[in-house]
Design a protein around this motif. Structure first.
Motif, PDB file in Angstrom:
ATOM      1  N   ASP A 291       0.828  -1.197   0.000  1.00 54.23           N
ATOM      2  CA  ASP A 291       0.000   0.000   0.000  1.00 54.23           C
ATOM      3  C   ASP A 291       0.866   1.251   0.000  1.00 54.23           C
ATOM      4  N   THR A 292       0.260   2.388   0.302  1.00 53.73           N
ATOM      5  CA  THR A 292       0.967   3.665   0.242  1.00 53.73           C
ATOM      6  C   THR A 292       1.453   4.118   1.617  1.00 53.73           C
ATOM      7  N   ALA A 293       1.400   3.252   2.606  1.00 51.21           N
ATOM      8  CA  ALA A 293       1.823   3.626   3.957  1.00 51.21           C
ATOM      9  C   ALA A 293       3.296   4.026   3.974  1.00 51.21           C
ATOM     10  N   GLN A 294       3.606   5.030   4.770  1.00 51.96           N
ATOM     11  CA  GLN A 294       4.990   5.447   4.947  1.00 51.96           C
ATOM     12  C   GLN A 294       5.588   4.631   6.093  1.00 51.96           C
ATOM     13  N   GLY A 295       6.074   3.464   5.782  1.00 48.99           N
ATOM     14  CA  GLY A 295       6.610   2.589   6.807  1.00 48.99           C
ATOM     15  C   GLY A 295       6.813   1.194   6.265  1.00 48.99           C
ATOM     16  N   ARG A 296       6.873   0.228   7.166  1.00 47.53           N
ATOM     17  CA  ARG A 296       7.185  -1.146   6.794  1.00 47.53           C
ATOM     18  C   ARG A 296       6.103  -1.722   5.882  1.00 47.53           C
ATOM     19  N   GLN A 297       6.530  -2.605   5.004  1.00 45.96           N
ATOM     20  CA  GLN A 297       5.628  -3.312   4.110  1.00 45.96           C
ATOM     21  C   GLN A 297       5.842  -4.808   4.301  1.00 45.96           C
ATOM     22  N   GLY A 298       4.951  -5.605   3.701  1.00 43.94           N
ATOM     23  CA  GLY A 298       5.049  -7.044   3.873  1.00 43.94           C
ATOM     24  C   GLY A 298       4.689  -7.433   5.284  1.00 43.94           C
ATOM     25  N   SER A 299       5.462  -8.335   5.867  1.00 42.19           N
ATOM     26  CA  SER A 299       5.223  -8.801   7.229  1.00 42.19           C
ATOM     27  C   SER A 299       6.549  -9.310   7.786  1.00 42.19           C
ATOM     28  N   PRO A 300       6.619  -9.612   9.090  1.00 45.94           N
ATOM     29  CA  PRO A 300       7.860 -10.185   9.629  1.00 45.94           C
ATOM     30  C   PRO A 300       8.223 -11.523   9.007  1.00 45.94           C
ATOM     31  N   LEU A 301       7.255 -12.218   8.413  1.00 47.09           N
ATOM     32  CA  LEU A 301       7.557 -13.461   7.711  1.00 47.09           C
ATOM     33  C   LEU A 301       8.004 -13.200   6.281  1.00 47.09           C
ATOM     34  N   SER A 302       7.545 -12.104   5.708  1.00 46.27           N
ATOM     35  CA  SER A 302       7.879 -11.736   4.324  1.00 46.27           C
ATOM     36  C   SER A 302       8.252 -10.259   4.290  1.00 46.27           C
ATOM     37  N   PRO A 303       9.458  -9.900   4.733  1.00 50.24           N
ATOM     38  CA  PRO A 303       9.836  -8.480   4.849  1.00 50.24           C
ATOM     39  C   PRO A 303       9.949  -7.808   3.483  1.00 50.24           C
ATOM     40  N   ARG A 304       9.497  -6.541   3.444  1.00 54.28           N
ATOM     41  CA  ARG A 304       9.606  -5.722   2.244  1.00 54.28           C
ATOM     42  C   ARG A 304       9.915  -4.279   2.650  1.00 54.28           C
ATOM     43  N   ALA A 305      10.609  -3.590   1.768  1.00 56.50           N
ATOM     44  CA  ALA A 305      10.789  -2.148   1.875  1.00 56.50           C
ATOM     45  C   ALA A 305      10.912  -1.620   0.455  1.00 56.50           C
ATOM     46  N   TYR A 306      10.662  -0.328   0.281  1.00 60.27           N
ATOM     47  CA  TYR A 306      10.734   0.264  -1.053  1.00 60.27           C
ATOM     48  C   TYR A 306      11.565   1.528  -1.006  1.00 60.27           C
ATOM     49  N   LEU A 307      12.306   1.772  -2.083  1.00 63.81           N
ATOM     50  CA  LEU A 307      13.129   2.966  -2.191  1.00 63.81           C
ATOM     51  C   LEU A 307      12.402   4.013  -3.005  1.00 63.81           C
ATOM     52  N   GLY A 308      12.404   5.250  -2.478  1.00 59.92           N
ATOM     53  CA  GLY A 308      11.791   6.348  -3.201  1.00 59.92           C
ATOM     54  C   GLY A 308      12.816   7.302  -3.772  1.00 59.92           C
ATOM     55  N   GLY A 309      14.077   6.983  -3.673  1.00 58.04           N
ATOM     56  CA  GLY A 309      15.127   7.841  -4.210  1.00 58.04           C
ATOM     57  C   GLY A 309      16.286   7.012  -4.721  1.00 58.04           C
TER      58      GLY A 309
END
Length: 516
Positions: A291-309
């Motif tokens: 989603d568009t949340a400013q924070g962690r994505q995925g879950s502790p079982l499936s970690p995700r993060a996204y780069l905006g720069g």
């Protein structure tokens, strides 16, 4: 008669109603706590409905994977006590032998789950009250977003407690609760030596093996079915992200069972997208919605993060500061938890997590994450330790991570050249081994895998008003939030084992990610 707002009370935004007259003051006012009770009930109900573990929570004796217990006297830093019993063995007596003096005794074990106060809130100014762009009142909107937060935090707390409890034991040389997809013992490093390619995914054989491990270590089943002969067949739960479970669809044994042993037509699991029971293992997935949340994505079982720069090119021996969500943020944005789901991040459950520094073993443990450019197919692999998260609040930066590899379809830069290719804005970051292969976790659980202790508060509404207020006592700045008293811990039997679950480690299938 519609209930009118009490002019002396803080801002109240309730719809007209005719069935709360018995709660009003003199028939034309609203008690100060009615809004709080209604709002809290709404948040609690919605949080329960949105929690992916809602069907797997139950009271003591309910044989659910997550056992709940409420102690209304427990507040911050208190303990809620759970009691366990030991089965009785012995030979008994035979014939005329006297039983007196030869009886066994009840043996009890107990462990306390520490609870603490957890709070969060959302703030807004009076300008927002004039903008009904959502079709909702401000109270309804704040209740909805706080319910989303409460549900997400609760389910993440459950997953991270089980995951970290297993990994921390593994880091100290044990690891009986962690197993890789190829069956070798996982020793805490997020780079299991036996997982070397993208095809090391779960299969029906793996589910059968881990079920036998659960039985062998004494895991309590959720229920017992019987076959035609009357033999007991224990049932367990396998829980994981869709990116972990999806490869089952490619398992020929599982696929044949879906085709020939399930309903024909549109009700076949292949069409409905469901995962039928296998070897009496209930298979439950949670879909990872980015989603568009400013924070962690995925879950502790499936970690995700996204780069905006963009990450600039840099010498491979240099130390990197990786910022999720963009390259430029103000001081207040340092608290955004972009990397909180990744292993090594000091997750907050109780106050002692803040006060107690990580042990040297945990600090030095190596972890890996990979940034993958979905447009070009290029990727970079970074090595980091728990010490790279220098402050538990600064969750949007991994400090001094080391670049240890890169590649991809369009990567023509050799590692030995001293430069690395750029990862552009919008890149996905996932947990990996040192070769960039996506690694994710699953939970194979029986009954009472996790104990969830609740204290004296559950989603109690909290408020803060600031700046000047108008004649109706509506402050310019309003903050609305929730607070709860709770704690979590893995179940331990009377001899100190945690027998009722396994943490599995396997390759994940992430859409758009292809390393070769």
């Amino acid at each position: 008669m519609a209930i009118q707002q009490n002019a002396s009370a803080p801002y109240v935004d309730l719809p007209n109603a005719t069935d709360f007259h018995d709660l009003s003051q003199a028939g034309n006012g609203l008690p100060d706590d009615v809004k709080s009770k209604l709002w809290s009930a709404l948040v609690t109900r919605d949080a329960q409905e949105k929690n992916i573990f809602r069907d797997f929570k139950g009271d003591e004796g309910g044989n659910k994977p997550i056992t709940t217990k409420r102690d209304l006297s427990a507040g911050g830093s208190d303990y809620v006590t759970f009691t366990t019993t030991t089965p009785i063995r012995g030979q008994g007596v035979i014939g005329e032998q006297q039983l007196k003096g030869n009886t066994d005794r009840l043996r009890f074990g107990s462990f306390g789950v520490q609870v603490d106060l957890i709070r969060h809130a959302v703030s807004y100014t009076q300008i927002l009250k004039l903008l009904r762009f959502t079709g909702q009142t401000v109270d309804q909107l704040s209740a909805e977003v706080m319910a989303d937060w409460a549900a997400r935090k609760e389910q993440d707390d459950c997953m991270v407690t089980l995951r970290n409890s297993a990994l921390e034991v593994a880091e100290n040389g044990g690891g009986p609760n962690v197993v890789s997809v190829l069956g070798k013992q996982f020793l805490g490093d997020a780079d299991p030596s036996d997982i070397n390619n993208e095809g090391d995914t779960i299969s029906t054989d793996f589910l059968e093996v881990t079920k036998q491990r659960l039985i062998g270590q004494g895991a309590k089943p959720m229920s017992l079915d019987t076959d035609l002969s009357g033999a007991d067949i224990p049932q367990y739960l396998f829980f994981g992200g869709d990116s972990v479970v999806r490869p089952l669809k490619a398992d020929t044994t599982y696929e044949d069972a879906l085709i020939y042993a399930q309903n024909r037509g549109n009700d076949n699991p292949n069409f409905k997208g469901t995962y039928p029971v296998w070897d009496n293992n209930m298979i439950h997935i949670h879909n990872l919605v980015i989603d568009t949340a400013q924070g962690r994505q995925g879950s502790p079982l499936s970690p995700r993060a996204y780069l905006g720069g963009d990450i600039p090119s840099i010498h491979i021996d240099a130390l990197w500061n990786i910022r999720g969500g963009g390259a430029a943020y103000g001081a207040s944005d340092e608290e955004l938890d972009y990397f909180a789901n990744f292993t090594g991040f000091p997750w907050l459950l109780i106050t002692t997590d803040i006060m107690t520094p990580p042990t040297p073993v945990q600090n030095a443990q190596k972890h890996y994450m990979t940034a993958y450019d979905l447009n070009t197919g290029n990727f970079q692999v970074f090595e980091y330790t728990r010490a790279c998260f220098n402050n538990y609040l600064k969750g949007n930066t991994v400090e001094e991570a080391k670049l240890v590899g890169h590649g991809g379809r369009n990567d023509t830069t050799a590692l030995t050249s001293g430069n690395a290719s750029e990862i552009k804005a919008g890149a996905i970051i996932y947990q990996s081994n040192k070769n960039g292969i996506p690694l994710e976790f699953g939970l194979h659980m029986g009954a009472n895998a996790l104990y969830y202790a609740m204290g004296s508060l559950e989603n109690e509404p909290i408020y803060h008003y600031d700046d000047f207020a108008n004649a109706s006592n509506q402050a310019h700045l309003t903050a609305t939030g929730v607070q709860s008293v709770r704690g979590l811990a893995t179940y331990k039997d009377t001899i100190g084992r945690t027998p009722n679950y396994l943490l599995t480690v396997q390759t994940a299938v992430i859409p758009g990610v292809h390393l070769s």
